[in-house]
Design a protein around this motif. Structure first.
Motif, PDB file in Angstrom:
ATOM      1  N   ASN A  40      -0.447  -5.218   0.946  1.00 52.35           N
ATOM      2  CA  ASN A  40      -1.836  -4.424   1.131  1.00 52.35           C
ATOM      3  C   ASN A  40      -2.892  -5.638   1.334  1.00 52.35           C
ATOM      4  O   ASN A  40      -3.550  -5.711   0.575  1.00 52.35           O
ATOM      5  CB  ASN A  40      -2.086  -3.443   0.073  1.00 52.35           C
ATOM      6  CG  ASN A  40      -3.330  -2.674   0.065  1.00 52.35           C
ATOM      7  OD1 ASN A  40      -3.629  -2.722   1.509  1.00 52.35           O
ATOM      8  ND2 ASN A  40      -3.995  -2.070  -0.684  1.00 52.35           N
ATOM      9  N   ALA A  72       0.968  -1.162   0.046  1.00 55.72           N
ATOM     10  CA  ALA A  72      -0.002  -0.033  -0.114  1.00 55.72           C
ATOM     11  C   ALA A  72       0.886   1.228  -0.100  1.00 55.72           C
ATOM     12  O   ALA A  72       1.926   1.351   0.751  1.00 55.72           O
ATOM     13  CB  ALA A  72      -0.836  -0.033   1.182  1.00 55.72           C
ATOM     14  N   ILE A 105      -4.081   4.084  12.335  1.00 57.17           N
ATOM     15  CA  ILE A 105      -3.870   2.585  12.173  1.00 57.17           C
ATOM     16  C   ILE A 105      -2.685   2.271  13.048  1.00 57.17           C
ATOM     17  O   ILE A 105      -1.680   2.975  13.150  1.00 57.17           O
ATOM     18  CB  ILE A 105      -3.472   2.538  10.766  1.00 57.17           C
ATOM     19  CG1 ILE A 105      -4.738   2.790   9.913  1.00 57.17           C
ATOM     20  CG2 ILE A 105      -3.376   1.028  10.553  1.00 57.17           C
ATOM     21  CD1 ILE A 105      -4.624   2.715   8.367  1.00 57.17           C
ATOM     22  N   LYS A 111       0.253  -0.681   9.965  1.00 59.03           N
ATOM     23  CA  LYS A 111       0.587   0.202   8.976  1.00 59.03           C
ATOM     24  C   LYS A 111       1.867  -0.426   8.267  1.00 59.03           C
ATOM     25  O   LYS A 111       2.002  -0.451   7.133  1.00 59.03           O
ATOM     26  CB  LYS A 111       0.871   1.645   9.721  1.00 59.03           C
ATOM     27  CG  LYS A 111       0.945   2.551   8.483  1.00 59.03           C
ATOM     28  CD  LYS A 111       1.281   3.909   9.212  1.00 59.03           C
ATOM     29  CE  LYS A 111       0.252   4.507  10.052  1.00 59.03           C
ATOM     30  NZ  LYS A 111       0.435   5.809  10.577  1.00 59.03           N
ATOM     31  N   LEU A 136       1.136  -3.244   6.228  1.00 58.17           N
ATOM     32  CA  LEU A 136       0.409  -2.823   4.799  1.00 58.17           C
ATOM     33  C   LEU A 136       1.317  -2.091   3.882  1.00 58.17           C
ATOM     34  O   LEU A 136       1.247  -2.190   2.833  1.00 58.17           O
ATOM     35  CB  LEU A 136      -0.799  -1.827   5.416  1.00 58.17           C
ATOM     36  CG  LEU A 136      -1.872  -2.211   5.973  1.00 58.17           C
ATOM     37  CD1 LEU A 136      -2.925  -1.453   6.686  1.00 58.17           C
ATOM     38  CD2 LEU A 136      -2.561  -3.401   4.922  1.00 58.17           C
ATOM     39  N   GLU A 178      -1.685   6.461   0.664  1.00 60.36           N
ATOM     40  CA  GLU A 178      -3.041   5.960   0.756  1.00 60.36           C
ATOM     41  C   GLU A 178      -3.180   5.589   2.185  1.00 60.36           C
ATOM     42  O   GLU A 178      -4.591   5.583   2.765  1.00 60.36           O
ATOM     43  CB  GLU A 178      -2.892   4.666  -0.130  1.00 60.36           C
ATOM     44  CG  GLU A 178      -4.233   4.005  -0.360  1.00 60.36           C
ATOM     45  CD  GLU A 178      -4.129   2.805  -1.193  1.00 60.36           C
ATOM     46  OE1 GLU A 178      -4.855   1.666  -0.873  1.00 60.36           O
ATOM     47  OE2 GLU A 178      -3.825   2.909  -2.239  1.00 60.36           O
ATOM     48  N   LEU A 179      -2.288   5.291   3.094  1.00 59.11           N
ATOM     49  CA  LEU A 179      -2.486   5.002   4.364  1.00 59.11           C
ATOM     50  C   LEU A 179      -2.883   6.306   5.195  1.00 59.11           C
ATOM     51  O   LEU A 179      -3.550   6.127   5.933  1.00 59.11           O
ATOM     52  CB  LEU A 179      -1.338   4.406   5.069  1.00 59.11           C
ATOM     53  CG  LEU A 179      -0.988   2.987   4.615  1.00 59.11           C
ATOM     54  CD1 LEU A 179       0.422   2.347   5.135  1.00 59.11           C
ATOM     55  CD2 LEU A 179      -1.868   1.844   4.736  1.00 59.11           C
ATOM     56  N   ILE A 208      -6.115  -2.134   2.552  1.00 62.93           N
ATOM     57  CA  ILE A 208      -6.638  -0.827   3.273  1.00 62.93           C
ATOM     58  C   ILE A 208      -8.048  -0.385   3.120  1.00 62.93           C
ATOM     59  O   ILE A 208      -8.592   0.044   3.665  1.00 62.93           O
ATOM     60  CB  ILE A 208      -5.517   0.169   3.024  1.00 62.93           C
ATOM     61  CG1 ILE A 208      -5.699   1.476   3.922  1.00 62.93           C
ATOM     62  CG2 ILE A 208      -5.273   0.560   1.794  1.00 62.93           C
ATOM     63  CD1 ILE A 208      -5.503   1.108   5.505  1.00 62.93           C
ATOM     64  N   GLU A 259      -6.266   6.654   7.237  1.00 62.81           N
ATOM     65  CA  GLU A 259      -6.588   7.249   8.687  1.00 62.81           C
ATOM     66  C   GLU A 259      -7.326   8.623   8.621  1.00 62.81           C
ATOM     67  O   GLU A 259      -8.256   8.699   9.710  1.00 62.81           O
ATOM     68  CB  GLU A 259      -4.841   7.775   9.110  1.00 62.81           C
ATOM     69  CG  GLU A 259      -4.312   6.176   9.372  1.00 62.81           C
ATOM     70  CD  GLU A 259      -2.757   6.740   9.973  1.00 62.81           C
ATOM     71  OE1 GLU A 259      -2.419   5.861  10.713  1.00 62.81           O
ATOM     72  OE2 GLU A 259      -2.295   7.687   9.405  1.00 62.81           O
TER      73      GLU A 259
END
Length: 145
Positions: free
Chosen positions: A47, A19, A35, A40, A43, A23-24, A61, A28
């Motif tokens: 992902n 990921a 996360i 995290k 990911l 994008e993370l 995610i 959030e």
């Protein structure tokens, strides 16, 4: 590190593309909370993690965001179940039960929410423990007493 951990537990484990960090961050923002750091990091390596019998041991995610938003805001869930706002779901067993971090109070432990009884019960001490148990044991009932 996380790919290695998962592969040791189940050599046939499936991984997705990592990921992207933005994008993370967006996830959030959409969740309105952070996360957990170990999730995290996982990911960022993959992902999502696919376990035995193609179970989404760890969701991508997008699924984490969508599933949690439903659990936290669906009025029918509020009538049927105890509140979910203290939990952050991130995976399932393929049969309806879901796995989550407890976020209030913050702790590394993983709990299962059993959909038929609305029970919430400890199943692993942290994400590494969860991956080891869920991937090694296989089947959708590895966590049942």
């Amino acid at each position: 590190m996380w790919r290695e951990t998962a592969s040791q537990a189940f050599p046939g484990v499936g991984f997705r593309e990592p990921a992207p960090a933005p994008e993370l961050a967006e996830a959030e923002r959409r969740l309105g909370r952070e996360i957990p750091p170990e999730l995290k990091q996982l990911l960022l390596e993959s992902n999502g993690v696919i376990g035995q019998t193609s179970v989404d041991t760890v969701w991508a995610i997008d699924q984490i965001v969508e599933q949690n938003r439903v659990f936290w805001s669906d009025p029918s869930f509020a009538r049927l179940y105890m509140p979910f706002d203290a939990l952050l779901f991130f995976g399932d067993n393929g049969g309806g039960d879901h796995f989550a971090f407890v976020q209030r109070p913050q702790r590394p432990d993983i709990f299962v929410w059993e959909h038929e009884t609305d029970s919430r019960r400890w199943v692993a001490g942290d994400l590494r423990d969860y991956l080891g148990r869920s991937l090694r044991e296989g089947g959708d009932g590895w966590y049942q007493l």
